[in-house]
Design a protein around this motif. Structure first.
Motif, mmCIF file in Angstrom:
data_model
loop_
_atom_site.group_PDB
_atom_site.id
_atom_site.type_symbol
_atom_site.label_atom_id
_atom_site.label_comp_id
_atom_site.label_asym_id
_atom_site.label_seq_id
_atom_site.Cartn_x
_atom_site.Cartn_y
_atom_site.Cartn_z
ATOM 1 N N LEU A 78 0.822 -1.202 0.000
ATOM 2 C CA LEU A 78 0.000 0.000 0.000
ATOM 3 C C LEU A 78 0.854 1.248 0.000
ATOM 4 N N GLN A 79 0.415 2.242 -0.766
ATOM 5 C CA GLN A 79 0.996 3.570 -0.617
ATOM 6 C C GLN A 79 -0.109 4.455 -0.092
ATOM 7 N N GLY A 80 0.099 4.996 1.104
ATOM 8 C CA GLY A 80 -0.993 5.720 1.759
ATOM 9 C C GLY A 80 -2.132 4.760 1.975
ATOM 10 N N ILE A 81 -3.284 5.088 1.408
ATOM 11 C CA ILE A 81 -4.448 4.232 1.605
ATOM 12 C C ILE A 81 -4.772 3.481 0.318
ATOM 13 N N GLN A 82 -3.864 3.535 -0.637
ATOM 14 C CA GLN A 82 -4.115 2.962 -1.959
ATOM 15 C C GLN A 82 -3.431 1.599 -2.116
ATOM 16 N N LEU A 83 -4.221 0.569 -2.390
ATOM 17 C CA LEU A 83 -3.667 -0.755 -2.677
ATOM 18 C C LEU A 83 -2.908 -0.695 -3.998
ATOM 19 N N GLN A 84 -1.663 -1.138 -3.979
ATOM 20 C CA GLN A 84 -0.874 -1.137 -5.205
ATOM 21 C C GLN A 84 -0.862 -2.536 -5.813
ATOM 22 N N THR A 85 -0.256 -3.468 -5.086
ATOM 23 C CA THR A 85 -0.184 -4.835 -5.580
ATOM 24 C C THR A 85 -0.599 -5.781 -4.468
ATOM 25 N N SER A 86 -1.027 -6.956 -4.880
ATOM 26 C CA SER A 86 -1.408 -7.962 -3.924
ATOM 27 C C SER A 86 -0.778 -9.280 -4.376
ATOM 28 N N VAL A 87 -0.102 -9.939 -3.452
ATOM 29 C CA VAL A 87 0.520 -11.227 -3.758
ATOM 30 C C VAL A 87 -0.338 -12.310 -3.112
ATOM 31 N N ALA A 137 -4.345 12.403 0.916
ATOM 32 C CA ALA A 137 -4.066 13.614 1.668
ATOM 33 C C ALA A 137 -4.280 13.364 3.161
ATOM 34 N N LYS A 138 -5.228 12.493 3.476
ATOM 35 C CA LYS A 138 -5.600 12.233 4.843
ATOM 36 C C LYS A 138 -4.582 11.337 5.565
ATOM 37 N N SER A 139 -3.954 10.433 4.798
ATOM 38 C CA SER A 139 -3.111 9.447 5.456
ATOM 39 C C SER A 139 -1.785 10.037 5.946
ATOM 40 N N GLU A 140 -1.382 11.156 5.419
ATOM 41 C CA GLU A 140 -0.141 11.775 5.896
ATOM 42 C C GLU A 140 -0.426 13.226 6.225
ATOM 43 N N ARG A 141 -0.234 13.562 7.470
ATOM 44 C CA ARG A 141 -0.587 14.912 7.906
ATOM 45 C C ARG A 141 0.680 15.731 8.129
ATOM 46 N N LYS A 156 10.631 7.533 -0.912
ATOM 47 C CA LYS A 156 9.255 7.317 -1.342
ATOM 48 C C LYS A 156 9.122 5.895 -1.892
ATOM 49 N N GLY A 157 8.121 5.182 -1.420
ATOM 50 C CA GLY A 157 7.884 3.823 -1.901
ATOM 51 C C GLY A 157 8.584 2.759 -1.071
ATOM 52 N N GLN A 158 9.369 3.184 -0.103
ATOM 53 C CA GLN A 158 10.082 2.219 0.752
ATOM 54 C C GLN A 158 9.143 1.689 1.840
ATOM 55 N N PRO A 159 9.129 0.359 2.065
ATOM 56 C CA PRO A 159 8.256 -0.174 3.117
ATOM 57 C C PRO A 159 8.706 0.284 4.506
ATOM 58 N N PHE A 215 -1.707 -9.375 5.062
ATOM 59 C CA PHE A 215 -0.531 -8.638 5.505
ATOM 60 C C PHE A 215 -0.300 -7.459 4.574
ATOM 61 N N ASN A 216 -0.352 -6.268 5.139
ATOM 62 C CA ASN A 216 -0.244 -5.063 4.329
ATOM 63 C C ASN A 216 1.073 -4.359 4.578
ATOM 64 N N GLU A 217 1.886 -4.324 3.532
ATOM 65 C CA GLU A 217 3.153 -3.628 3.625
ATOM 66 C C GLU A 217 2.886 -2.159 3.318
ATOM 67 N N ILE A 218 3.133 -1.288 4.300
ATOM 68 C CA ILE A 218 2.850 0.135 4.119
ATOM 69 C C ILE A 218 4.110 0.825 3.619
ATOM 70 N N GLU A 219 3.966 1.513 2.501
ATOM 71 C CA GLU A 219 5.115 2.214 1.924
ATOM 72 C C GLU A 219 5.039 3.699 2.249
ATOM 73 N N SER A 220 6.210 4.297 2.422
ATOM 74 C CA SER A 220 6.254 5.737 2.681
ATOM 75 C C SER A 220 5.865 6.494 1.418
ATOM 76 N N GLU A 221 5.097 7.558 1.605
ATOM 77 C CA GLU A 221 4.704 8.371 0.456
ATOM 78 C C GLU A 221 5.656 9.537 0.238
ATOM 79 N N VAL A 222 6.595 9.679 1.180
ATOM 80 C CA VAL A 222 7.553 10.791 1.053
ATOM 81 C C VAL A 222 8.975 10.304 1.313
ATOM 82 N N SER A 223 9.934 11.083 0.878
ATOM 83 C CA SER A 223 11.333 10.833 1.227
ATOM 84 C C SER A 223 11.687 11.729 2.396
#
Lengths: 253, 195
Positions: free
Chosen positions: A131-140, B103-107, B148-151, B161-169
């Protein structure tokens, strides 16, 4: 060695075969991280050395006997709050595949997503999303389906071969399974939520039957009615509806 | 338990209708006044001070002042074919909802040092894990650089199982939650100082 399936639209069209592999889910996740995978990519192995079950649990499988693979899908159309549908469609795909076989008992889905026949587990599913933010990107979608294995260390495990006394061709079974999974994924993509949930509920193990459960040290009798949007179990206990998260309830008898 | 179920219900209701394939159009339909009102209402309840949303057909800027609320909405004129509007009168959730939710997920907040920081929040109810497996090191710790994009963590919800990625650097300033503990929807997980 597996060949690209002929009977699917997009599942398995990009096929990555590893004779030996730690965990197909881990490999699939790495490919997602690199961002170079197409939807439907299949990572499959004959010998999974360190297969993953639920966090910290291992999934054991004899080399060359079973189907162990991971599918990469991109459900960006799906709201995060609806992500339990990924669990439902994956277990339903396996359920549909097994239901076409002549088995001694009905195929059941044990909440949340174990596939059972004859009170024994035949398939394990492990889903990992990015997920990026609240958006699902990929699912394995990681699937371990026991096909030809005859002996298990675990007394509650079974295989297709144990149930129907036949030896199966893994390539054929893979193709049939992928086609069932694809049909269910397409239902989700078409937002056919009602149908998916209805089918899931009608296959749910112990549903509408009186059984014993335990929660936080208390044993009680109850009846599973269904699941809520988040995928939590709804159980009727002495006329009251109670909702349980995964770690809050265990099945007794 | 009643608290969490109430939350998820509320969230479900505030969601714009799902765009279904039978809307039969790839064009973005226009936003209805009532939907804009709902969106503003949703933002005002989120506790954010300022939100700017820009899509193909709409530019929306919402700013909250200490004692008053100022809402400005300036639709970008779009000449949409009449057939599109008739065929698809609902707003497409695919295009607009993630913009609001992202916009809501990162304040953005003002740290004591005066430097701007960003909060990474939980997109769901679940269990928070700082590492990929029980015996591997945490994805990130205080002082670590993230791109950005790093878990940054895993949140488990119902065996998913949800891998949360950073939206910013930036740099991790604070880790707000203990490993392997429950998290609520919208709870702050990390504080990041962006580059």
């Amino acid at each position: 060695m597996y060949k690209i399936p002929a009977n699917t639209l997009f599942l398995g069209k990009n096929l990555i075969f590893m004779p030996e592999c730690h965990s197909t889910n881990d490999l699939a996740l790495k490919l997602c991280q690199r961002g170079e995978v197409s939807e439907g990519t299949l990572v499959i192995t004959q010998h999974q050395i360190a297969g993953k079950g639920q966090r910290g649990n291992a999934w054991e499988t004899e080399p060359g006997m079973n189907l162990t693979f991971s599918l990469i899908v991109k459900p960006s159309f799906l709201n995060v709050s609806d992500q339990f549908y990924l669990s439902m469609i994956t277990s339903l795909g396996v359920h549909d595949f097994l239901s076409r076989k002549s088995l001694p008992a009905e195929v059941r889905i044990k909440w949340p997503n174990d596939v059972m026949v004859n009170e024994k587990k035949i398939c394990g599913i492990l889903i990992e999303n990015q997920l990026q933010g609240i958006q699902l990107q990929t699912s394995v979608l990681g699937i371990g389906l026991n096909i030809n294995q005859q002996h298990f260390n675990h007394p509650t495990a079974t295989s297709l071969s144990q149930l129907d006394q036949c030896t199966h061709d893994l390539q054929t079974e893979l193709e049939n399974l992928l086609s069932c999974l694809e049909a269910r994924y397409l239902q989700l993509r078409q937002a056919n939520m009602e149908l998916i949930k209805m089918d899931y509920l009608s296959s749910l193990y112990w549903r509408l039957e009186k059984h014993w459960f335990t929660s936080q040290g208390n044993d009680f009798e109850g009846t599973i009615l269904g699941i809520d949007t988040a995928g939590r179990l709804q159980v009727e206990v002495e006329g009251n509806l109670q909702i349980f998260d995964l770690k809050e309830i265990a099945y007794l008898r | 338990m009643s608290k969490t179920s109430a939350k998820s219900t509320a969230k479900k209701e505030s969601k714009p209708p799902r765009s279904s394939s039978d809307s039969g159009s790839t064009n973005q339909p226009e936003m209805k006044t009532s939907e804009i009102r709902d969106l503003i209402d949703f933002i005002s309840k989120s506790g954010l001070n300022e939100v700017n949303i820009e899509t193909k057909e709409l530019k929306l800027s919402v700013k909250r002042e200490p004692d008053q609320k100022v809402f400005k909405s300036s639709p970008v004129p779009v000449v949409a074919p009449a057939a599109t509007i008739a065929a698809a009168p609902v707003i497409s959730s695919v295009a607009s909802a993630p913009a609001v939710q992202a916009a809501k997920s990162e304040r953005v907040t003002e740290a004591a040092s005066g430097k701007k920081t960003i909060e990474i929040k939980s997109p769901m109810i679940g269990t928070f894990y700082r590492s990929g497996t029980p015996d591997s090191p945490p994805f990130v710790s205080v002082g670590d650089k993230v791109s950005k994009g790093q878990p940054v963590c895993i949140i488990e919800a119902m065996k998913l199982f949800n891998e949360i990625e950073s939206e910013v650097s930036g740099t991790i300033v604070k880790v707000m939650i203990e490993n392997s503990t429950p998290v609520e929807y919208d709870q702050v997980l990390f504080v990041v100082e962006p580059d």
